[in-house]
Write an enzyme that holds these catalytic residues in place. Structure first.
Site, short mmCIF file in Angstrom:
data_model
loop_
_atom_site.label_atom_id
_atom_site.label_comp_id
_atom_site.label_asym_id
_atom_site.label_seq_id
_atom_site.Cartn_x
_atom_site.Cartn_y
_atom_site.Cartn_z
N GLU A 1 -23.37 17.44 -0.70
CA GLU A 1 -24.37 17.82 0.30
C GLU A 1 -23.88 17.55 1.73
O GLU A 1 -24.10 18.36 2.63
CB GLU A 1 -25.68 17.08 0.04
CG GLU A 1 -26.36 17.55 -1.24
CD GLU A 1 -27.73 16.91 -1.44
OE1 GLU A 1 -28.26 16.30 -0.47
OE2 GLU A 1 -28.26 17.00 -2.55
N THR B 1 -21.99 21.65 0.55
CA THR B 1 -23.14 22.51 0.30
C THR B 1 -24.27 22.43 1.32
O THR B 1 -25.07 23.35 1.43
CB THR B 1 -23.73 22.21 -1.09
OG1 THR B 1 -24.08 20.82 -1.16
CG2 THR B 1 -22.73 22.54 -2.19
N GLU B 2 -24.38 21.32 2.07
CA GLU B 2 -25.53 21.17 2.97
C GLU B 2 -25.14 20.37 4.21
O GLU B 2 -25.82 19.43 4.60
CB GLU B 2 -26.69 20.45 2.25
CG GLU B 2 -27.16 21.11 0.98
CD GLU B 2 -28.30 20.34 0.31
OE1 GLU B 2 -28.95 19.50 0.96
OE2 GLU B 2 -28.56 20.58 -0.88
N LEU B 3 -24.08 20.75 4.86
CA LEU B 3 -23.50 19.94 5.93
C LEU B 3 -24.38 19.89 7.18
O LEU B 3 -24.73 20.91 7.76
CB LEU B 3 -22.12 20.49 6.29
CG LEU B 3 -21.41 19.87 7.49
CD1 LEU B 3 -21.25 18.37 7.34
CD2 LEU B 3 -20.06 20.53 7.71
#
Length: 580
Positions: free
Chosen positions: A423, A451-453
């Site tokens: 993430e 995936t979720e920086l």
């Protein structure tokens, strides 16, 4: 191919090849290798041990001492020599070595660890002269074999420090061998990034223009327009995009992949039991399809109890098993073949809602169902703090790999296409730890995505964002990056790239645009051929449109598609001919 008029016959020669990138004089190359296996004997220490004295313990206990109340011994087994901490009554009691740290340097650390009892977490620590403690990394040590611990940290001050190892289980002996501590300057670290990008993300393309007799044409104008980059670089997307043209234009001009923030989650599609509504996700997917944006499915299940609907929490274990199977089959069958991956279970190293209700194998069972529903789609474990926080003991790289192994070895899951989702919700990044953690995860041999920086708001948010993006894009085992900055009508989650009205870049957005341009993920490369008819450019891997004109014939033009990729075929010369 498109021909437009002209008085010359032009021959366009394209060939691609790799190049070494940029180097800092005398820089020590970075060693990306790591091991996820527990081995009978440890490997040699990386960098020959770096600044560690007696790293292989071939000189007895030279350089080593006890830490805390531990006793230490020098042992040998099958020709391999190592050091042991025993008689431990404190978690920090272990072996120790004094080192000298230099402010501003980035340190990569590794060691091979064994314990007298298996399944024991062991952490490498550094205590500075000022009394601060730095966690270098952790491993789950086994008995009768050696596990590689790899980590790192930046030194914020110069001075003495003590390396030691911790384990909360004081009953175990800690065995240590092949220890390494290697410092790098910031310039050397940046050199590693540049060389890696040049090697894995780009190829050098050479173009030659000649006439029909094979004579080189100097001063021919070359234009190379990227149509589609190979590396997936994207951002989260919200339903706000459907009614905001400025949002659409901003997103489409930058990104090639999206993750829907909420619209595919269970609480969005079945708020009331038995009443499914995919209309918003459908509309967003229609939008992304129209514009050739790839989509990651997020998520089938979220293991955090906080995000469970009331009706889900009220179900009996048997009812929950039935409801989860219905949910998975519904959403995965509906979007089968339309997504590039699924976060099947979100955050199941931190949380265990489904396991607490359905049993310890609940998550493994979900992957089993997912493989049956859509075996062709990549299935992610998605988790936070594996590369963000070395102090989060729940999600260290070693524990992530144990969970991944648990999912992959569950009966029937062997044929699944598993992947690692990181993430990447950062506060203050530990850049050496990020790199070494990805090294360790890469040893599993499955795809790894950021995936979720995002980065927490603060005075250094923009600086940290650039540091993290450079580090992750440069890592040879990262196969995609998705920023977590999709705006809603109320704002962003933690990090905004634009204002929320006109979608004009904020400083964070400027950083993203700068790197997109620097990496060649969008844009145009142009120039003229030299005296021998050559034009050369370093291009990121992807699809391009190449056009050529010659000054003696302004209407002469040749347009050709070009695919740049890191394969042998891309290095074979491609001959393109234009005839008037």
């Amino acid at each position: 191919m498109k021909n437009i008029g002209g008085r010359h016959n032009l021959l366009l020669l394209l060939s691609t090849f790799f190049f070494g990138g940029f180097e800092v004089l005398n820089a020590v190359p970075y060693d990306y290798t790591a091991s996820a296996e527990c081995l009978a004997n440890p490997h040699k220490p990386q960098y020959g041990g770096g600044v560690i004295v007696n790293p292989e313990l071939n000189e007895g206990l030279k350089g080593w001492s006890s830490f805390g109340d531990a006793k230490i011994q020098h042992r040998e087994s099958k020709g391999n020599k190592f050091i042991v901490a025993l008689g431990r009554n404190q978690q920090h009691a272990s072996v120790s070595q004094k080192v000298s740290l230099q402010s501003g340097k980035l340190y990569t650390f590794s060691a091979w660890i064994q314990a007298s009892k298996g399944g024991v977490p062991v952490t490498a620590m550094f205590k500075t002269g000022s009394g601060t403690y730095m966690r270098a990394g952790s491993i789950v040590a086994e008995s009768n074999c050696w596990s590689m611990l790899k980590g790192g940290f930046p030194a914020s001050a110069s001075g003495p420090a003590e390396l030691y190892f911790e384990s909360k289980d004081t009953s175990v002996e800690i065995w240590v061998d092949s220890i390494s501590l290697q410092p790098f300057t910031e310039e050397e670290w940046k050199s590693h990034q540049d060389q890696s990008i040049a090697k894995i993300r780009k190829s050098n393309v050479k173009i030659q223009a000649v006439d029909k007799q094979g004579k080189p044409l100097a001063n021919a104008k070359i234009s190379i327009q990227q149509k589609s980059p190979t590396f997936p670089f994207g951002c989260s997307l919200t339903k706000y995009v459907l009614k905001n043209t400025a949002y659409q234009n901003w997103f489409l001009s930058r990104f090639t992949v999206a993750t829907f923030g909420d619209e595919m989650k269970w609480y969005s599609t079945e708020n009331t039991q038995g009443h499914e509504d995919y209309s918003m996700a459908d509309a967003m997917l229609q939008f992304t399809k129209q514009h050739n944006i790839a989509v990651r499915g997020h998520n089938v299940f979220w293991d955090d109890p906080f995000y469970q609907l009331g009706w889900v929490k009220s179900l009996s274990p048997q009812q929950l098993a039935s409801a989860t199977q219905k949910r998975l089959n519904s959403v995965m069958n509906k979007y089968k073949g339309q997504l590039i991956g699924w976060d099947v279970v979100n955050e199941n190293l931190h949380f265990n809602f489904f396991e607490s209700k359905m049993g310890a194998n609940a998550s493994a069972l979900f992957y089993n169902w997912a493989i049956r529903a859509d075996a062709a789609t990549t299935l992610f474990l998605n988790e936070y703090n594996t590369i963000e926080e070395s102090a989060d003991e729940a999600t260290t790289p070693a524990k992530y790999l144990r969970k991944l192994k648990e999912m992959r070895t569950f009966p029937g899951n062997e044929r699944g296409r598993f992947a690692i989702g990181l993430e990447s919700h950062f506060t203050t990044p530990n850049i050496p730890y990020i790199r070494s953690s990805i090294d360790t995860l890469a040893a599993a041999g499955v795809p790894i995505w950021i995936t979720e920086l995002d980065v927490a708001n603060g005075p250094k948010q923009t600086l940290y964002l650039e540091q993290i993006l450079r580090e992750t894009y440069a890592h040879p085992h990262i196969q995609g990056i998705v920023l977590w900055a999709g705006p809603t009508e109320k704002g962003c989650y933690r990090m905004c790239l634009t204002d929320n009205i006109n979608f004009k870049n904020l400083p964070n957005g400027d950083v993203v645009d700068k790197l997109i341009h620097e990496w060649g993920l969008k844009g145009l490369v142009s120039g003229t051929t030299d005296a021998k008819g050559f034009f050369e450019a370093s291009l990121s891997h992807g699809d391009y449109e190449v056009s050529i004109t010659h000054p003696t014939s302004k209407s002469s033009s040749l347009v050709q598609r070009l695919n740049v990729k890191p394969t042998a075929s891309s290095q074979k010369p491609l001959f393109l001919k234009f005839s008037s």
